[in-house]
Enzyme design. Structure first.
Site, short mmCIF file in Angstrom:
data_model
loop_
_atom_site.label_atom_id
_atom_site.label_comp_id
_atom_site.label_asym_id
_atom_site.label_seq_id
_atom_site.Cartn_x
_atom_site.Cartn_y
_atom_site.Cartn_z
CE LYS A 141 -3.84 -2.39 2.45
NZ LYS A 141 -4.33 -2.59 3.73
CD GLN A 156 -3.39 -4.35 7.05
OE1 GLN A 156 -3.08 -3.22 6.41
NE2 GLN A 156 -3.67 -5.29 6.56
CG ASP A 206 -9.64 -0.49 4.56
OD1 ASP A 206 -9.49 -0.82 3.34
OD2 ASP A 206 -8.91 -0.73 5.51
#
Length: 925
Positions: free
Chosen positions: A53, A97, A122
């Site tokens: 990422k 995460q 997200d």
């Protein structure tokens, strides 16, 4: 054979487009998109994903941060890290995460929902999920994997509408949002899972098949409809070959590719698109933050007008306000930037300015007036009515910025200050009394300084040099920063008590305040004539150290002016520290910093620095902040509120900010003081006038509060009115000489005739006004000021060549003369010898380059309240000159200025009451 959907190639194209969009953002002066990835623990697979990422973000131009918390991080620590990122305007997207790798018990859902939905790139917060389920796609972030899947499906050119789609998997990351996205494309969607009976029967009917079950090679060729689009979201690991483990999808690629029309490979299909969509969500966030929407999602309120117009209090009580939280969210203030004070008012955190620093600001409109009668001419009412008209009737994003009223006039003779009629701020009782406590904070900070002055004089007079120093600087305690600043100011190199010589100790500890020079009185937010002269120190414990002093009303405090002119917390602290409270016996200015009370005062004022959000009767937003006098101070609301409003309304919006008294007083100080310190420049000015006031300037009978109006003011009298129009001409000139277009608002009273109003309007148009319109907003609300609002819009679109009246480097007396000659129309100032000496002293102390804040009567252009119209040939006698070093101006006193009003024979408090059944406050105005 099926056509291969190459995720790598499509993702490269997406990243290339994103790189161009980021470049455009920076070219437009906006900051780069900021992405923060929060990791808890040290899972190897998470480390790999995060590296991917960050690499992708860097290639596109996104500023990516990796915040790595330890494997023993607690839930409060994780939430604290996320909240810090929520409040960081440089971070546009936040990823938590998952899974969290910590030894502590942590609720992953709770932590995920800590992320602001606007930064949840997200797309996993409950609010974003709910919006997606409801089909509200324009305000939600979509989870990256299903978003990438949809992009891959569309790349095939297959039309989705009416197609049958099957999604295998129901996770909140892939399956459920994939279903919602396909439904939004008008597909007929079936969700299958591990317990679906006869899975093959479902999948064989699917035109589109998305598989995210987490089971290797679950779907085989005999389960797929010929020609179907098959998207494989699976990531499974097979046996190790040549040191590497084979990556396997949920679809048996070999058999399915012989049947399907299109298929994604694993790897190289969905995986690259997930990362690309994450980057796209982040760039979208940055663009949204740096682009103001064309319209607020604001619900305006309808007025239920009554004729004749009831009292202001009755009108206000009859209207039900919108919840202030809803208004805030509708105009672009996030919930985390809001501090609610009940349902109908809230403070706005200064961080909002940081988050909107790249947003283009709107049109800046000053509302000022002609020299009024003692009754006032409706300037606040016009300010509110104009903002209601611009917003609720012309659909222009508009905020009114006004001062907070003192409670002294509220209970005295003037009554409330929330506007009037159908152009008011509400709730008007909360507006007029206490509000959010800012004036109380000012009074407390001010009186702390006053206490420090007398206390310091007392202790210096009653202690030896050594005893005084030891009590100020105990040997066991380090010197606080404010004492270090005093050492630096005195040029003393030592930083501990032991390092100071005996001489340095005396210089440091003794301020030697000359009581005769003290310019700092105590304050109270109430009219009380018996505090105009008092004696303090009469208790035996003060050992005969009495002195004569006085009390001022709280809004006359220099700290109020400091609040209005500060640009941020650091500037507020600096300005408070610079306030000069007296001179020493050696003629050295003694400041709040010298007294050691700067930090404490700033602590008391910290919350007061935040503007208060309220609303008008029609539901348009209002920022209320600060309320300095317009004579001994500059008489305008705060720079912070104006800046905040200009950012919130956006480049096509309008901010109406009001200046106290006439254009010759509050207007001139807006231009020459407020605009200097703010760096803001007005787009246009509105000059409020009335037939009544112009008749007074034409030689009409004296107007006195509570005395009733003479017949000349109630009946048509064109001759008297014509005689007073010269005053309007002069005040138009006072505005336009600053290079600002001037729109005249003729505030209509019910006694005015059409001929009188048209005479005023035509005169204004012929004598320098950009436009002139009749304002009937007191009676009709925003509807009554529509033509005025349209004129203001046109004026803001016209050229404006703003300029100051004088240069700061000119001598103080020269600057005073310029104001007298160009604004008042007089000859010059008259300065007695003793005042001239005080002026020279101020210049020698380094205060000569400050702007001038003339303190004179607001009832005449001259210093004589009996001289109306446009007096000429007069001089302005300067009776004293004083310094507001913290606020940043020098104010000459041109006449007697009362800073503590008294109560009349029949104060307004007789009318004020509380309905004990409803709790409503009545009779405020």
């Amino acid at each position: 054979m099926a056509g291969v959907i190459d995720g790598r190639d499509i993702s490269r194209k997406v990243r290339s487009e994103l790189k161009e969009r980021v470049a455009k953002l920076t070219q437009d002066g906006c900051p780069k998109p900021g992405l923060a990835i929060v990791q808890v623990g040290d899972r190897p697979d998470s480390n790999t994903y995060i590296r991917m990422k960050i690499k992708a973000a860097t290639e596109i131009g996104i500023q990516a941060q990796h915040i790595k918390l330890g494997g023993h991080s607690s839930q409060p620590e994780v939430i604290s890290a996320l909240e810090s990122l929520n409040n960081n305007p440089e971070i546009h997207g936040i990823i938590l995460q998952l899974p969290l790798d910590t030894t502590c018990s942590v609720d992953e859902d709770l932590c995920t929902n800590t992320i602001l939905p606007s930064k949840d790139v997200d797309g996993l917060t409950e609010l974003n999920s709910a919006r997606l389920t409801r089909g509200v796609l324009d305000t939600s972030h979509t989870p990256c994997t299903p978003k990438g899947c949809l992009r891959l499906i569309k790349s095939t050119g297959v039309k989705l509408e009416g197609k049958k789609a099957v999604v295998i998997g129901r996770s909140k990351i892939v399956g459920s949002p994939m279903r919602d996205l396909l439904l939004a494309e008008n597909c007929t969607v079936t969700t299958c899972h591990s317990r679906t009976a006869d899975l093959s029967a479902e999948t064989r009917c699917a035109d589109i098949l998305v598989v995210g079950a987490g089971k290797a090679r679950l779907v085989t060729g005999d389960m797929v409809k010929p020609g179907a689009v098959v998207i494989d979201c699976g990531i499974n690991y097979g046996e190790e070959k040549n040191g590497k483990r084979e990556l396997i999808g949920d679809v048996d690629y070999e058999s399915v590719s012989k049947v399907a029309g299109f298929i994604t490979p694993v790897p190289g299909g969905v995986g690259p698109m997930t990362v690309a969509m994450l980057m796209e969500n982040t760039v979208n966030c940055a663009e949204k933050q740096n682009t103001v929407s064309n319209s607020w999602n604001l619900s305006y309120l309808s007025l239920r007008r009554v004729n004749p117009v009831p009292s202001d209090s009755e009108i206000a009580l009859a209207q039900t306000p919108n919840k202030i939280k809803n208004i805030a969210l509708s105009i672009g203030i996030p919930e985390d930037k809001l501090e609610l004070y009940g349902d109908y008012k809230a403070k706005i955190k200064l961080e909002l300015l940081d988050s909107k620093k790249t947003t283009k600001q709107g049109n800046y409109v000053l509302v000022c007036g002609i020299t009024p009668t003692p009754l006032g001419e409706g300037k606040s009412t016009t300010t509110i009515g104009l903002s209601q008209s611009l917003s609720a009737h012309l659909n222009k994003q508009t905020i009114a910025c006004i001062r907070q009223p003192s409670m002294g006039p509220t209970f005295g003779i003037k009554g409330g200050a929330a506007g009037g009629g159908y152009s008011q701020v509400m709730p008007m009782d909360e507006f007029n009394m206490h509000l959010t406590g800012d004036i109380h904070a000012i009074a407390t900070a001010h009186n702390l300084v006053a206490a420090a002055i007398d206390t310091r004089i007392f202790h210096e007079a009653t202690q030896s040099d050594e005893a005084l120093f030891k009590r100020l600087c105990p040997p066991e305690k380090p010197l606080p920063p404010i004492m270090i600043r005093r050492l630096e100011k005195l040029g003393i190199s030592g930083r501990t008590p032991e390092e100071l010589s005996a001489e340095d100790r005396v210089r440091f500890a003794r301020l030697n305040i000359d009581p005769a020079t003290i310019m700092w009185n105590r304050v109270l937010d109430m009219n009380d004539r018996f505090l105009r002269k008092v004696t303090v120190g009469q208790s035996p414990t003060e050992k005969g150290m009495t002195r004569e002093t006085k009390w001022d009303i709280s809004v006359a405090s220099e700290i109020m002016a400091v609040l209005a002119l500060s640009t941020d917390l650091s500037d507020l602290k600096s300005r408070i520290g610079r306030i000069v409270v007296a001179n020493s016996t050696d003629n050295v200015p003694v400041t709040v910093d010298d007294l050691g009370v700067t930090g404490a005062c700033t602590a008391l004022m910290k919350e007061a620095l935040k503007p208060t959000l309220m609303q008008t009767l029609e539901g348009s937003p209002v920022l209320v902040h600060a309320g300095p006098f317009a004579n001994i101070a500059h008489g305008n609301s705060s720079i912070i509120a104006d800046r905040m409003a200009l950012k919130l309304v956006g480049s096509d919006g309008y901010v109406c900010t009001e200046a106290g008294f006439g254009a010759d007083i509050g207007g001139e100080k807006f231009f020459d003081i407020k605009c200097r310190y703010s760096g803001l420049r007005p787009s246009a000015a509105v000059l409020v006038c009335t037939v009544r006031a112009l008749k007074m300037h034409g030689g009409g009978p004296k107007v006195t509060p509570g005395g009733g109006l003479a017949p000349e003011y109630k009946e048509e009298n064109l001759t008297l009115l014509a005689e007073g129009l010269c005053h309007l001409t002069k005040q138009i000139e006072n505005v336009t000489q600053f290079g600002t277009p001037c729109v005249v608002a003729v505030n209509r009273f019910h006694t005015d005739t059409d001929k009188e109003l048209e005479m005023v309007r035509q005169h204004a148009l012929k004598n320098g006004a950009f436009d002139a319109q009749i304002a009937e907003n007191w009676e009709k609300g925003g509807e009554g000021a529509v033509e005025l609002a349209r004129a203001v819009v046109r004026a803001c679109q016209s050229p404006c060549s703003f300029k100051f009246l004088y240069d700061l480097e000119q001598p103080l007396i020269s600057k005073m003369n310029i104001i007298v000659q160009k604004i008042y129309g007089g000859e010059e100032v008259e300065v007695p010898q003793e005042i001239a000496e005080k002026i020279r002293n101020l210049e020698s102390q380094g205060y000569g380059a400050l702007p001038i804040c003339m303190a004179k009567t607001h009832l005449s252009l001259s210093c004589d309240v009996n001289k109306k119209g446009v007096p000429t040939g007069f001089k302005v006698p300067i009776q004293d000159i004083r310094l507001s070093a913290g606020a940043g101006f020098v104010y000459p006193l041109a006449g007697t200025i009362s800073t503590m009003p008294g109560l009349p024979t029949r104060p307004a408090f007789y009318n004020i009451d509380v309905d004990t059944d409803t709790g409503d406050i009545t009779g405020l105005f």
